[in-house]
Design an enzyme around this catalytic site. Sequence first.
Site, PDB file in Angstrom:
ATOM      1  N   GLY A 263       0.803  -1.220   0.000  1.00 11.25           N
ATOM      2  CA  GLY A 263       0.000   0.000   0.000  1.00 11.25           C
ATOM      3  C   GLY A 263       0.835   1.268   0.000  1.00 11.25           C
ATOM      4  O   GLY A 263       2.064   1.235  -0.043  1.00 11.25           O
ATOM      5  N   VAL A 264       0.105   2.398   0.062  1.00 15.56           N
ATOM      6  CA  VAL A 264       0.774   3.701   0.030  1.00 15.56           C
ATOM      7  C   VAL A 264       1.274   4.072   1.416  1.00 15.56           C
ATOM      8  O   VAL A 264       0.893   3.480   2.403  1.00 15.56           O
ATOM      9  CB  VAL A 264      -0.205   4.797  -0.456  1.00 15.56           C
ATOM     10  N   GLY A 265       2.136   5.071   1.470  1.00 11.21           N
ATOM     11  CA  GLY A 265       2.528   5.679   2.740  1.00 11.21           C
ATOM     12  C   GLY A 265       3.889   5.241   3.224  1.00 11.21           C
ATOM     13  O   GLY A 265       4.560   4.381   2.646  1.00 11.21           O
ATOM     14  N   SER A 266       4.282   5.888   4.323  1.00  8.33           N
ATOM     15  CA  SER A 266       5.638   5.722   4.845  1.00  8.33           C
ATOM     16  C   SER A 266       5.863   4.330   5.411  1.00  8.33           C
ATOM     17  O   SER A 266       6.933   3.737   5.243  1.00  8.33           O
ATOM     18  CB  SER A 266       5.888   6.750   5.942  1.00  8.33           C
ATOM     19  N   GLU A 288      -0.156  -1.557  -6.835  1.00  7.47           N
ATOM     20  CA  GLU A 288      -0.929  -0.434  -7.352  1.00  7.47           C
ATOM     21  C   GLU A 288       0.015   0.752  -7.546  1.00  7.47           C
ATOM     22  O   GLU A 288       0.242   1.208  -8.653  1.00  7.47           O
ATOM     23  CB  GLU A 288      -2.022  -0.172  -6.316  1.00  7.47           C
ATOM     24  N   ASN A 378      -8.188   9.549   4.118  1.00  8.95           N
ATOM     25  CA  ASN A 378      -7.919   9.563   2.675  1.00  8.95           C
ATOM     26  C   ASN A 378      -8.981   8.800   1.888  1.00  8.95           C
ATOM     27  O   ASN A 378      -9.474   9.273   0.871  1.00  8.95           O
ATOM     28  CB  ASN A 378      -6.565   8.914   2.379  1.00  8.95           C
ATOM     29  N   GLY A 382      -7.062   1.112  -2.677  1.00  6.71           N
ATOM     30  CA  GLY A 382      -7.096  -0.246  -3.221  1.00  6.71           C
ATOM     31  C   GLY A 382      -7.043  -1.306  -2.145  1.00  6.71           C
ATOM     32  O   GLY A 382      -7.055  -2.504  -2.456  1.00  6.71           O
TER      33      GLY A 382
END
Length: 498
Positions: A263-266, A288, A378, A382
Amino acid sequence: MYSERIRLASLRDRIVDAAAAAALIEDGMTVGISGFGCAGDAKAVPFALAERAQREPVRISLVTGASIGNGLDKLLAESGALARRMPFQADAALRKAINAGQVMFVDQHLSETVEQMRSHQLKRPDIAVIEAVAITEEGHIVPTASVGNSASLALFADQVIVEISLRYGTDLEGLHDIYIPADRPGRAPIPLVSPDQRIGATAIPVDPARIAAIVISDYRDSPSTVQPADAETQAIADHLIGFFASEVEAGRLPRNLGPLQVGVGSIANAVMAGLIDAPFENLCMYSEVLQDSTFELFDAGKLDFASGSAIVLSAARGAQVFGDFGRYKERLVLRPQEISNHPEVSRRLGIIGINTALEFDLYGNVNSTHVGGTRMMNGIGGSGDFARSAHTSIFVTKSIAKDGAISSVVPMVGHVDHTEHDVDILVTEQGLADLRGLAPRERARAIIDNCVHPEYRAALEDYFARACERGGQTPHLLGEALSWHLNLEERGHMLATR
Ligand code: COA
């Protein structure tokens, strides 16, 4: 002029400035724009639209791939141009407008937006604005650093505006794999059986007659703002790597782990970067967003191939990767997000899905979206596309937030994005809970023992013990289950004793 960028000569007289293109957008329209995670968003026309919205009322429904950069969501929200927004965002000003009820935000699984347009469950765009490196001899659109929803938005829109970006080289052509599923019923299976396979075209096959305007743009993508790993994210990565090693040893995972979705992010970026020093080779990604860590893994010789829908990089990494793109191009593919995130494909490929939670509860229900149970952060992105269909569905988070005022492990989540049925493994810096094959009471034991921060352990243990006395398959004290969230609201800390 621009013969290399607009190869169908008859389209060259459609070049206009951004304000003229934005003037095609009328009040009340549904507008689709390219962009996914700050990569490949159309910029010149949305900037011009935001400027116009300050002078005259224009309110639109805006559909993108995911979040967009350059402060565009902020500008559009603050200029009053956004009536509705879908399917994802990550902007503080827009978040504020959403939570104030000023913008109607439709938080969607990212694989579903264009599928719902295809079957006319969602209104199709009046206009699509797509960033491109080039238009081909056939009039087809070659995207930039993301595909996202661009292909179907362009195919479904009445009119298309193309923003030719001079910031990306034409060497991006060949990176994209545009496969569009047929209508249902009667659709054939998506013929993708390996992450490195190409099944579509390298450009979006629009009818050039529908290209209403072309704008030449010199705007850059916003760089990603991922933070470097810290002690907690490193510990999360270490727990996961230990878990992967034991899975390989037990024969439940192949030596290259199988396709990874991250996934996204730090936190997610740090977990991937942690694989650089881990004993796994020939990794591949079916994900993604491809972040900095993807390219660190390429450079370390650990990663063989990465399939995604967008390339979202920090400024320094972006300059290096796109400045020397030939070095990576053969090992990359960008697909429409309905394909990168398609449950049919992820179930077939057997992906390992690693996504980030805001909080999870005693039984493994996960909240990825709503702070305090009500305020949008947010969006689900996905994560739900992957969680249900993954071979192994993993959620990670730090065990506490806001200097310990918040426990990310709570008696009951204030909002559920991923039910306990979709969650196999939970990881915090404290440890890893393997929930596979466990009943709710056993899941609670594993979560308390492995994931909760020591400051909150006794309180969670006490809640669980008293809930068990009350009984039930999934024991709860309903009058108390959300008391930690109420304490936070009323006293600034989740524990009543603080
Ligand atoms: N309650 C309230 N706030 C919390 C929280 C909780 N339980 N847990 C974390 N936060 C806050 C953090 O303090 C931080 O706040 P800040 O921005 O003011 O510093 C913020 O949430 C982000 O947390 P962070 O720990 O930095 O993680 P992140 O950057 O990895 O983002 C999500 C975490 C959950 C917000 C993000 O991953 C997300 O939006 N996920 C949903 C979409 C998704 O999974 N997409 C990928 C699918 S491929």
